[in-house]
Design a protein around this motif. Structure first.
Motif, PDB file in Angstrom:
ATOM      1  N   ASN A  12       0.605  -0.741   0.318  1.00  0.00           N
ATOM      2  CA  ASN A  12      -0.355   0.009   0.135  1.00  0.00           C
ATOM      3  C   ASN A  12       0.680   0.913  -0.086  1.00  0.00           C
ATOM      4  N   LYS A  13       1.763   1.489  -0.063  1.00  0.00           N
ATOM      5  CA  LYS A  13       3.251   2.308   0.370  1.00  0.00           C
ATOM      6  C   LYS A  13       4.050   2.471  -0.745  1.00  0.00           C
ATOM      7  N   GLY A  14       3.472   1.354  -1.847  1.00  0.00           N
ATOM      8  CA  GLY A  14       3.771   1.694  -2.900  1.00  0.00           C
ATOM      9  C   GLY A  14       4.576   1.094  -3.885  1.00  0.00           C
ATOM     10  N   TYR A  15       5.196  -0.695  -2.931  1.00  0.00           N
ATOM     11  CA  TYR A  15       6.327  -0.852  -2.867  1.00  0.00           C
ATOM     12  C   TYR A  15       5.753  -2.191  -3.737  1.00  0.00           C
ATOM     13  N   ASN A  16       6.943  -2.261  -4.462  1.00  0.00           N
ATOM     14  CA  ASN A  16       6.572  -3.822  -4.915  1.00  0.00           C
ATOM     15  C   ASN A  16       5.413  -5.302  -4.716  1.00  0.00           C
ATOM     16  N   CYS A  17       5.385  -6.139  -5.053  1.00  0.00           N
ATOM     17  CA  CYS A  17       4.957  -7.380  -4.361  1.00  0.00           C
ATOM     18  C   CYS A  17       5.872  -8.184  -4.118  1.00  0.00           C
ATOM     19  N   ASP A 107      -6.195  -9.318 -12.475  1.00  0.00           N
ATOM     20  CA  ASP A 107      -7.155  -8.431 -12.562  1.00  0.00           C
ATOM     21  C   ASP A 107      -5.624  -7.858 -11.153  1.00  0.00           C
ATOM     22  N   LYS A 108      -5.231  -6.702 -11.385  1.00  0.00           N
ATOM     23  CA  LYS A 108      -4.654  -6.091 -10.337  1.00  0.00           C
ATOM     24  C   LYS A 108      -5.383  -5.934  -8.638  1.00  0.00           C
ATOM     25  N   SER A 109      -5.988  -6.087  -8.731  1.00  0.00           N
ATOM     26  CA  SER A 109      -7.090  -6.398  -7.201  1.00  0.00           C
ATOM     27  C   SER A 109      -6.958  -7.046  -6.716  1.00  0.00           C
ATOM     28  N   ARG A 110      -6.262  -8.639  -7.090  1.00  0.00           N
ATOM     29  CA  ARG A 110      -5.811  -9.832  -6.621  1.00  0.00           C
ATOM     30  C   ARG A 110      -4.615  -9.384  -5.915  1.00  0.00           C
ATOM     31  N   CYS A 111      -3.235  -8.854  -6.163  1.00  0.00           N
ATOM     32  CA  CYS A 111      -2.308  -9.464  -6.052  1.00  0.00           C
ATOM     33  C   CYS A 111      -2.639  -8.127  -4.503  1.00  0.00           C
ATOM     34  N   PRO A 112      -2.891  -8.192  -3.757  1.00  0.00           N
ATOM     35  CA  PRO A 112      -2.340  -8.090  -2.021  1.00  0.00           C
ATOM     36  C   PRO A 112      -3.169  -9.023  -1.608  1.00  0.00           C
TER      37      PRO A 112
END
Length: 129
Positions: A12-17, A107-112
């Motif tokens: 959420n801060k902007g770091y990648n996965c 669907d990028k919403s699944r990344c978290p």
């Protein structure tokens, strides 16, 4: 906050996965946060090419740092990291249905979700090995 939530907070801060997973495993690796973030910077978005999911890459890096194979004559360490990595990737494939970012992050919403799951999986593998 559990490790899943911590990893998602990094994202959420902007770091990648990959950074998000590897950074939260810092207590298990003995490596400082800045170095973990730097080394994993190029692994996001499936090695920046849609290939192996960065969250999986981050987990494998954490597992490797916690179970080092850094002496080419150490066959036991080589075998151990090979087994741990294969198990990690196979478990991710079974759980998610794929391991490539291209397939998973349509669907990028699944990344978290993947980030949280891989952080927890890395922690579990490290703690149990």
């Amino acid at each position: 906050m559990n490790i899943k939530e911590k990893a998602q907070a990094y994202h959420n801060k902007g770091y990648n996965c990959a950074q998000s997973v590897l950074a939260v495993c810092g207590d298990y690796t003995g490596v400082d946060e800045k170095t973990l973030l730097a080394v994993s910077g190029g692994f996001g978005s499936g090695l920046r090419s849609g290939e192996t999911c960065g969250a999986i890459c981050g987990a494998v890096m954490a597992i490797g740092l916690a179970n080092p194979y850094n002496d080419c004559t150490d066959a036991e360490a080589k075998d151990k990291i090979a087994v741990l990595t294969k198990n990690c990737v196979a478990t991710a494939r079974e759980k998610f249905g794929a391991v490539s970012c291209r397939e998973l992050a349509g669907d990028k919403s699944r990344c978290p979700f993947y980030i949280g799951e891989m952080a927890a999986m890395a922690e579990d593998i490290i703690k149990n090995n």
